[in-house]
Design a protein around this motif. Structure first.
Motif, PDB file in Angstrom:
ATOM      1  N   PRO A  96       0.906  -1.244   0.040  1.00  0.00           N
ATOM      2  CA  PRO A  96       0.215  -0.046   0.084  1.00  0.00           C
ATOM      3  C   PRO A  96       0.726   1.342  -0.033  1.00  0.00           C
ATOM      4  CG  PRO A  96      -0.766  -1.463   1.611  1.00  0.00           C
ATOM      5  CD  PRO A  96       0.672  -2.033   1.213  1.00  0.00           C
ATOM      6  N   GLN A  97       2.033   1.141   0.644  1.00  0.00           N
ATOM      7  CA  GLN A  97       2.817   2.671   0.738  1.00  0.00           C
ATOM      8  C   GLN A  97       3.441   2.735  -0.794  1.00  0.00           C
ATOM      9  OE1 GLN A  97       5.989   2.501   3.784  1.00  0.00           O
ATOM     10  NE2 GLN A  97       4.844   1.022   5.150  1.00  0.00           N
ATOM     11  N   LEU A  98       3.931   1.688  -1.403  1.00  0.00           N
ATOM     12  CA  LEU A  98       4.329   1.863  -2.882  1.00  0.00           C
ATOM     13  C   LEU A  98       3.056   2.371  -3.633  1.00  0.00           C
ATOM     14  CD1 LEU A  98       6.948  -1.019  -2.878  1.00  0.00           C
ATOM     15  CD2 LEU A  98       7.224   1.303  -1.950  1.00  0.00           C
ATOM     16  N   SER A  99       2.152   1.481  -3.569  1.00  0.00           N
ATOM     17  CA  SER A  99       1.023   2.081  -4.534  1.00  0.00           C
ATOM     18  C   SER A  99       0.556   3.303  -4.233  1.00  0.00           C
ATOM     19  CB  SER A  99      -0.156   0.982  -4.124  1.00  0.00           C
ATOM     20  OG  SER A  99      -1.107   1.132  -5.093  1.00  0.00           O
ATOM     21  N   ASN A 137      10.202   9.809  -3.059  1.00  0.00           N
ATOM     22  CA  ASN A 137       9.349   9.222  -1.872  1.00  0.00           C
ATOM     23  C   ASN A 137       9.302   7.632  -1.880  1.00  0.00           C
ATOM     24  OD1 ASN A 137       8.572  11.835  -1.051  1.00  0.00           O
ATOM     25  ND2 ASN A 137       6.889  11.757  -2.453  1.00  0.00           N
ATOM     26  N   PHE A 138       9.488   7.193  -3.184  1.00  0.00           N
ATOM     27  CA  PHE A 138       9.424   5.720  -3.309  1.00  0.00           C
ATOM     28  C   PHE A 138      10.667   5.214  -2.694  1.00  0.00           C
ATOM     29  CE2 PHE A 138      10.224   1.628  -5.387  1.00  0.00           C
ATOM     30  CZ  PHE A 138       9.156   1.053  -5.543  1.00  0.00           C
ATOM     31  N   THR A 139      11.875   5.946  -2.991  1.00  0.00           N
ATOM     32  CA  THR A 139      13.162   5.238  -2.605  1.00  0.00           C
ATOM     33  C   THR A 139      13.090   5.401  -0.935  1.00  0.00           C
ATOM     34  OG1 THR A 139      14.140   6.004  -4.516  1.00  0.00           O
ATOM     35  CG2 THR A 139      15.669   5.592  -2.302  1.00  0.00           C
ATOM     36  N   SER A 140      12.691   6.606  -0.499  1.00  0.00           N
ATOM     37  CA  SER A 140      12.835   6.776   1.003  1.00  0.00           C
ATOM     38  C   SER A 140      11.794   5.870   1.650  1.00  0.00           C
ATOM     39  CB  SER A 140      12.244   8.181   1.395  1.00  0.00           C
ATOM     40  OG  SER A 140      12.218   8.441   2.684  1.00  0.00           O
ATOM     41  N   ASN A 141      10.567   5.693   1.394  1.00  0.00           N
ATOM     42  CA  ASN A 141       9.600   4.606   1.933  1.00  0.00           C
ATOM     43  C   ASN A 141      10.115   3.207   1.856  1.00  0.00           C
ATOM     44  OD1 ASN A 141       8.108   6.799   2.162  1.00  0.00           O
ATOM     45  ND2 ASN A 141       6.226   6.129   0.968  1.00  0.00           N
ATOM     46  N   PRO A 179      -5.639  -6.493  -3.794  1.00  0.00           N
ATOM     47  CA  PRO A 179      -6.019  -5.209  -4.261  1.00  0.00           C
ATOM     48  C   PRO A 179      -5.014  -4.182  -4.292  1.00  0.00           C
ATOM     49  CG  PRO A 179      -7.643  -6.085  -2.899  1.00  0.00           C
ATOM     50  CD  PRO A 179      -6.303  -7.069  -2.621  1.00  0.00           C
ATOM     51  N   SER A 180      -4.068  -4.021  -3.296  1.00  0.00           N
ATOM     52  CA  SER A 180      -3.092  -3.190  -3.047  1.00  0.00           C
ATOM     53  C   SER A 180      -1.912  -3.330  -4.041  1.00  0.00           C
ATOM     54  CB  SER A 180      -2.797  -2.965  -1.592  1.00  0.00           C
ATOM     55  OG  SER A 180      -2.144  -4.187  -0.984  1.00  0.00           O
ATOM     56  N   PHE A 181      -1.691  -4.366  -4.805  1.00  0.00           N
ATOM     57  CA  PHE A 181      -0.567  -4.785  -5.693  1.00  0.00           C
ATOM     58  C   PHE A 181      -0.375  -3.404  -6.518  1.00  0.00           C
ATOM     59  CE2 PHE A 181       1.945  -6.578  -8.884  1.00  0.00           C
ATOM     60  CZ  PHE A 181       2.885  -7.234  -8.326  1.00  0.00           C
ATOM     61  N   PRO A 182       0.915  -2.760  -6.235  1.00  0.00           N
ATOM     62  CA  PRO A 182       1.411  -1.828  -7.150  1.00  0.00           C
ATOM     63  C   PRO A 182       0.731  -1.673  -8.615  1.00  0.00           C
ATOM     64  CG  PRO A 182       3.043  -2.154  -5.530  1.00  0.00           C
ATOM     65  CD  PRO A 182       2.129  -3.521  -5.591  1.00  0.00           C
ATOM     66  N   ASN A 183       0.041  -0.797  -9.081  1.00  0.00           N
ATOM     67  CA  ASN A 183      -0.257  -0.571 -10.495  1.00  0.00           C
ATOM     68  C   ASN A 183       0.588   0.578 -11.025  1.00  0.00           C
ATOM     69  OD1 ASN A 183      -1.750   0.513 -12.821  1.00  0.00           O
ATOM     70  ND2 ASN A 183      -3.695  -0.837 -11.943  1.00  0.00           N
ATOM     71  N   LEU A 184       1.159   0.219 -12.220  1.00  0.00           N
ATOM     72  CA  LEU A 184       1.911   1.135 -12.816  1.00  0.00           C
ATOM     73  C   LEU A 184       1.452   2.110 -13.840  1.00  0.00           C
ATOM     74  CD1 LEU A 184       5.354  -0.651 -13.667  1.00  0.00           C
ATOM     75  CD2 LEU A 184       5.002   0.813 -11.909  1.00  0.00           C
ATOM     76  N   GLU A 185      -0.177   1.815 -13.999  1.00  0.00           N
ATOM     77  CA  GLU A 185      -0.678   2.801 -15.288  1.00  0.00           C
ATOM     78  C   GLU A 185      -0.475   4.185 -14.989  1.00  0.00           C
ATOM     79  OE1 GLU A 185      -1.765   1.430 -17.960  1.00  0.00           O
ATOM     80  OE2 GLU A 185      -0.790  -0.486 -16.927  1.00  0.00           O
ATOM     81  N   ILE A 193      14.806   2.147 -10.602  1.00  0.00           N
ATOM     82  CA  ILE A 193      14.287   2.409  -9.300  1.00  0.00           C
ATOM     83  C   ILE A 193      14.444   1.014  -8.419  1.00  0.00           C
ATOM     84  CG2 ILE A 193      12.628   3.233  -7.802  1.00  0.00           C
ATOM     85  CD1 ILE A 193      11.470   5.029  -9.991  1.00  0.00           C
ATOM     86  N   LEU A 194      13.715   0.129  -8.880  1.00  0.00           N
ATOM     87  CA  LEU A 194      13.749  -1.141  -8.359  1.00  0.00           C
ATOM     88  C   LEU A 194      15.248  -1.641  -7.916  1.00  0.00           C
ATOM     89  CD1 LEU A 194      10.760  -3.333  -9.474  1.00  0.00           C
ATOM     90  CD2 LEU A 194      10.879  -2.155  -7.280  1.00  0.00           C
TER      91      LEU A 194
END
Length: 204
Positions: free
Chosen positions: A69-72, A87-91, A124-130, A157-158
């Motif tokens: 959920p954080q990444l999403s 934010n993605f990197t820090s989280n 449902p919280s699986f990150p969506n890249l759209e 990033i990953l």
């Protein structure tokens, strides 16, 4: 009388299993050791989780359900690509510092069971890249960032965030870092990774 599963007992089991999997890995972990650490007998452990694989997946899903959920949220908010990278990197790094077993869990399980990720995708919280893709394309077209596909940017990033955790022993050996020095290196990655990526895509 039918037994009912107790939430506190289940939490004890998952915490014990997380610690054992973290130190021993999936193959080295033993159900008896997990039962001992959870303060229950092996029969009780098997009542909650019939197999080590089932327990492993439960621990993994539990941790992933906290991270996803954080990444999403970062990928789908209205911030700029630059802010998303930061934010993605820090989280991600902050989360993995608290759950250091997770990256190796992912790698191990994908190698052992490639179809396992399909189970996670149903979350449902699986990150969506759209939305991320739309934003990257918009910023490329408007000259905000250099031409790059959203997929390649996301992989960058990953990769830069995951590798230092997966290769911890190797990095510590190369840099001659002890645990404290390694922790400092990882903390610095929050800004180093973000700045490196942003500088690579940002128009001067």
């Amino acid at each position: 009388m039918k037994k009912t599963k107790d939430e506190n007992t289940e939490e004890q089991i998952l915490e014990a299993a997380k610690n054992v999997f973290q130190s021993k890995g999936m193959d080295g972990a033993r159900m008896q050791e997990i039962a001992d650490k959870a303060g229950i007998n092996k029969a009780m452990l098997h009542y909650y989780y019939r197999s080590k694989q089932q327990l492993f997946e439960a621990v993994f899903k539990n941790a992933f359900s906290l991270l996803a959920p954080q990444l999403s949220a970062v990928l789908n908010d209205d911030s700029s690509i630059e802010d998303k990278v930061k934010n993605f990197t820090s989280n991600y790094i902050s989360f993995i510092v608290k759950h250091p077993y997770l990256p190796n869990f992912i790698i191990q399980e994908l190698n052992r069971n490639p179809d396992f990720i399909l189970k996670l995708k149903d979350n449902p919280s699986f990150p969506n890249l759209e939305k991320f893709k739309i934003q990257v394309n918009y910023e490329v077209e408007n000259g905000i960032i250099k031409p790059i596909s959203a997929e390649q940017l996301f992989i960058n990033i990953l990769a830069l965030n995951i590798f230092p955790f997966v290769a911890k022993p190797l990095i510590m050996a190369f840099t001659k870092a002890d645990d404290d020095a390694y922790k400092t290196l990882i903390e610095d990655r929050k800004t180093e990774v973000a700045n490196f990526i942003i500088n690579s895509i940002k128009h001067v």
